[in-house]
Design an enzyme around this catalytic site. Structure first.
Site, mmCIF file in Angstrom:
data_model
loop_
_atom_site.group_PDB
_atom_site.id
_atom_site.type_symbol
_atom_site.label_atom_id
_atom_site.label_comp_id
_atom_site.label_asym_id
_atom_site.label_seq_id
_atom_site.Cartn_x
_atom_site.Cartn_y
_atom_site.Cartn_z
ATOM 1 N N GLY A 110 43.113 93.864 34.009
ATOM 2 C CA GLY A 110 42.202 92.813 33.535
ATOM 3 C C GLY A 110 42.801 92.018 32.392
ATOM 4 O O GLY A 110 42.714 90.792 32.359
ATOM 5 N N LYS A 144 38.633 89.216 24.783
ATOM 6 C CA LYS A 144 39.994 89.459 24.312
ATOM 7 C C LYS A 144 40.920 89.745 25.500
ATOM 8 O O LYS A 144 40.633 90.623 26.319
ATOM 9 C CB LYS A 144 40.008 90.662 23.354
ATOM 10 C CG LYS A 144 39.269 90.389 22.056
ATOM 11 C CD LYS A 144 39.499 91.484 21.040
ATOM 12 C CE LYS A 144 38.580 92.635 21.199
ATOM 13 N NZ LYS A 144 38.650 93.632 20.128
ATOM 14 N N GLU A 246 34.195 98.912 16.938
ATOM 15 C CA GLU A 246 35.414 99.653 16.600
ATOM 16 C C GLU A 246 35.096 101.014 15.978
ATOM 17 O O GLU A 246 35.988 101.678 15.444
ATOM 18 C CB GLU A 246 36.254 98.845 15.603
ATOM 19 C CG GLU A 246 36.805 97.558 16.160
ATOM 20 C CD GLU A 246 38.093 97.772 16.934
ATOM 21 O OE1 GLU A 246 39.053 98.280 16.354
ATOM 22 O OE2 GLU A 246 38.110 97.461 18.131
HETATM 23 N N1 LIG Z 1 39.818 93.356 26.036
HETATM 24 C C1 LIG Z 1 39.185 94.305 25.454
HETATM 25 O O1 LIG Z 1 38.346 94.060 24.641
HETATM 26 C C2 LIG Z 1 39.469 95.719 25.831
HETATM 27 C C3 LIG Z 1 38.489 96.697 25.678
HETATM 28 C C4 LIG Z 1 38.775 98.010 26.095
HETATM 29 C C5 LIG Z 1 40.018 98.291 26.611
HETATM 30 N N2 LIG Z 1 40.959 97.308 26.718
HETATM 31 C C6 LIG Z 1 42.298 97.611 27.255
HETATM 32 O O2 LIG Z 1 42.126 98.209 28.523
HETATM 33 C C7 LIG Z 1 43.161 99.157 28.755
HETATM 34 C C8 LIG Z 1 42.533 100.450 29.209
HETATM 35 O O3 LIG Z 1 41.797 100.176 30.376
HETATM 36 P P1 LIG Z 1 41.390 101.323 31.388
HETATM 37 O O4 LIG Z 1 40.872 102.463 30.633
HETATM 38 O O5 LIG Z 1 40.553 100.680 32.428
HETATM 39 O O6 LIG Z 1 42.804 101.797 31.928
HETATM 40 P P2 LIG Z 1 43.748 101.383 33.168
HETATM 41 O O7 LIG Z 1 43.577 99.980 33.548
HETATM 42 O O8 LIG Z 1 45.103 101.833 32.784
HETATM 43 O O9 LIG Z 1 43.211 102.316 34.337
HETATM 44 C C9 LIG Z 1 43.246 103.710 34.173
HETATM 45 C C10 LIG Z 1 43.837 104.395 35.393
HETATM 46 O O10 LIG Z 1 42.861 104.393 36.433
HETATM 47 C C11 LIG Z 1 43.439 103.884 37.646
HETATM 48 N N3 LIG Z 1 42.324 103.257 38.353
HETATM 49 C C12 LIG Z 1 41.744 102.064 38.089
HETATM 50 N N4 LIG Z 1 40.652 101.904 38.866
HETATM 51 C C13 LIG Z 1 40.567 103.017 39.650
HETATM 52 C C14 LIG Z 1 39.643 103.451 40.629
HETATM 53 N N5 LIG Z 1 38.553 102.727 40.931
HETATM 54 N N6 LIG Z 1 39.874 104.643 41.240
HETATM 55 C C15 LIG Z 1 40.939 105.411 40.897
HETATM 56 N N7 LIG Z 1 41.828 105.058 39.949
HETATM 57 C C16 LIG Z 1 41.642 103.882 39.337
HETATM 58 C C17 LIG Z 1 44.553 102.979 37.181
HETATM 59 O O11 LIG Z 1 45.541 102.819 38.176
HETATM 60 C C18 LIG Z 1 45.075 103.722 35.968
HETATM 61 O O12 LIG Z 1 45.951 104.739 36.378
HETATM 62 C C19 LIG Z 1 43.921 99.295 27.468
HETATM 63 O O13 LIG Z 1 45.146 98.635 27.592
HETATM 64 C C20 LIG Z 1 43.046 98.620 26.426
HETATM 65 O O14 LIG Z 1 43.800 98.000 25.416
HETATM 66 C C21 LIG Z 1 40.708 96.039 26.357
#
Ligand SMILES: NC(=O)c1ccc[n+]([C@@H]2O[C@H](COP(=O)([O-])OP(=O)(O)OC[C@H]3O[C@@H](n4cnc5c(N)ncnc54)[C@H](O)[C@@H]3O)[C@@H](O)[C@H]2O)c1
Length: 379
Positions: A110, A144, A246
């Site tokens: 995303g 963000k 946060e």
């Molecule tokens: N913009 C913002 O305000 C904001 C807020 C929170 C987090 N983030 C960012 O988001 C990232 C973390 O996001 P996340 O926790 O989604 O991690 P991610 O995108 O790394 O996904 C986590 C894991 O789950 C797997 N995955 C995704 N969807 C799946 C599904 N439906 N079934 C099985 N596996 C699946 C992915 O391949 C990955 O291995 C960090 O980089 C963080 O900085 C940004």
């Protein structure tokens, strides 16, 4: 076909719709096809592509030109180089100003697709199709869009609002337990720091195996949207009231950095909240009862300080000196700015900001608790 529910997200002058439901891929495809776009650039997490992409892609390709760009989601791949290659691939395949970027995956995909959409022709339409709990309930409810630099996380980015968010909560049911737990910790944060009135909806959904059905996730979407709306309505850049989001992140980030990969982001934030609550109880106004509420809610998903017991507290302490909240207030040399609660749902303020300069001796005391914790992780 299930009818999707819709909420309007409004942060300052920014507005976008958030549509969610269960088994609603057909409706998602219809909504995407209604967008005025000459081409769709579908950036998708490679794991999600295997699990969930086909039905949606088939529907889209019946009527539209879709370029699929699969990405491996990892913090290492969340870089400006990968965003550059997304853009070059899209331009080479004929992307124009009227094209639309679809971001299907967790927060990593995303953020990368979001930044690519913001940069292409100085901004093309962006639709988030979140597939993790963190993405659906956290990152797509923030504008963000950032990638990592060589020296730290999320250093390079911008604010960019999506055209809409579309999510089939069924996609989230294939998430590993660790990822579900991570998202639930962020939701617990919302309840503790911002929206205690949603406590009774969240607590029954918390359990050690963190397995929730798509239907159980529906009310959790409302909790997340309500909490974000409460603090971001007049603070779309999350610099004032929005800093409450946060909560737990100061010590949480340092734990993540001290032992990369040991704890998920949400798990680290969970431990960070326990530490913040201990400090607020010892040195400020938080009651023992409210501290106990932290322990109970987080304990229900397996979060205790002991999950961080193998992390060197000295390393965490050193990393806290670089916390990025230092830019908001000017703490003394022996102080650390932290988000603390005076009571559940009420962030302590200092000189008009939601940050308290905490004596480093208090921080050191709470960190030393890692090695003496005797509770063990349940799941
Ligand atoms: N913009 C913002 O305000 C904001 C807020 C929170 C987090 N983030 C960012 O988001 C990232 C973390 O996001 P996340 O926790 O989604 O991690 P991610 O995108 O790394 O996904 C986590 C894991 O789950 C797997 N995955 C995704 N969807 C799946 C599904 N439906 N079934 C099985 N596996 C699946 C992915 O391949 C990955 O291995 C960090 O980089 C963080 O900085 C940004």
């Amino acid at each position: 076909m299930t009818v999707m529910q819709s909420r309007n997200i409004q942060f300052g002058e920014h507005r976008y719709p958030f549509h969610f439901g269960v088994e609603c891929t057909d409706e998602i495809a219809e909504r995407i096809l209604e967008i005025d776009a000459d081409k769709y650039v579908l950036v998708v997490d490679s794991i999600v592509a295997e699990l969930h992409l086909r039905p949606l892609l088939e529907r889209l390709r019946e009527k539209a030109d879709v370029l699929v760009i699969p990405l491996v989601a990892s913090e290492r791949s969340k870089s400006l180089d990968v965003v550059g290659s997304i853009l070059e691939t899209a331009f080479a395949s004929g992307m124009t100003r009227r094209s639309c970027v679809l971001a299907m995956g967790g927060g990593v995909v995303g953020n990368m697709a979001g930044l690519a959409a913001a940069l292409a022709f100085r901004g093309v339409k962006l639709v988030h199709l979140p597939t993790t709990l963190i993405a659906a309930l956290d990152s797509v409810l923030s504008m963000k869009q950032a990638v990592n630099g060589h020296l730290g996380k999320n250093l390079i980015g911008t604010f960019y609002e999506p055209h809409q968010v579309l999510v089939d909560l069924g996609w989230l049911t294939t998430l590993p337990v660790r990822e579900m737990r991570s998202g639930l910790c962020e939701l617990i944060k919302n309840v503790l720091a911002i929206a205690p009135e949603t406590h009774d909806v969240l607590e029954p959904a918390l359990r050690l195996d963190c397995r929730l059905s798509a239907h159980e996730l529906v009310p959790l979407v409302d909790i997340a949207i309500d909490a974000k709306a409460k603090v971001m309505h007049d603070d779309s850049r999350e610099r004032k009231k929005g800093l409450a989001l946060e909560y737990g992140h100061t010590i949480g980030h340092a734990l993540e950095l001290a032992a990369p990969g040991l704890l998920s982001h949400g798990e680290a934030v969970g431990v960070g909240m326990l530490c913040a609550a201990e400090i607020a109880t010892r040195a400020y106004a938080l009651s023992e009862r409210d501290l106990e509420t932290h322990r109970r809610l987080l304990g229900k998903v397996g979060i205790t300080k002991s999950i961080a017991s193998t992390i060197d507290p000295n390393k965490v302490y050193d990393l806290l000196r670089f916390d990025n909240k230092r830019g908001y207030i000017r703490p003394g040399a022996d102080e650390l700015p932290m988000i603390l609660l005076d009571r559940i749902g009420e962030v302590r303020t200092y000189g008009g900001t939601p940050l308290t300069p905490v004596a480093l001796s208090e921080v050191a005391r709470v960190l030393s608790g890692f090695s003496i914790s005797t509770t063990s992780r349940a799941a």
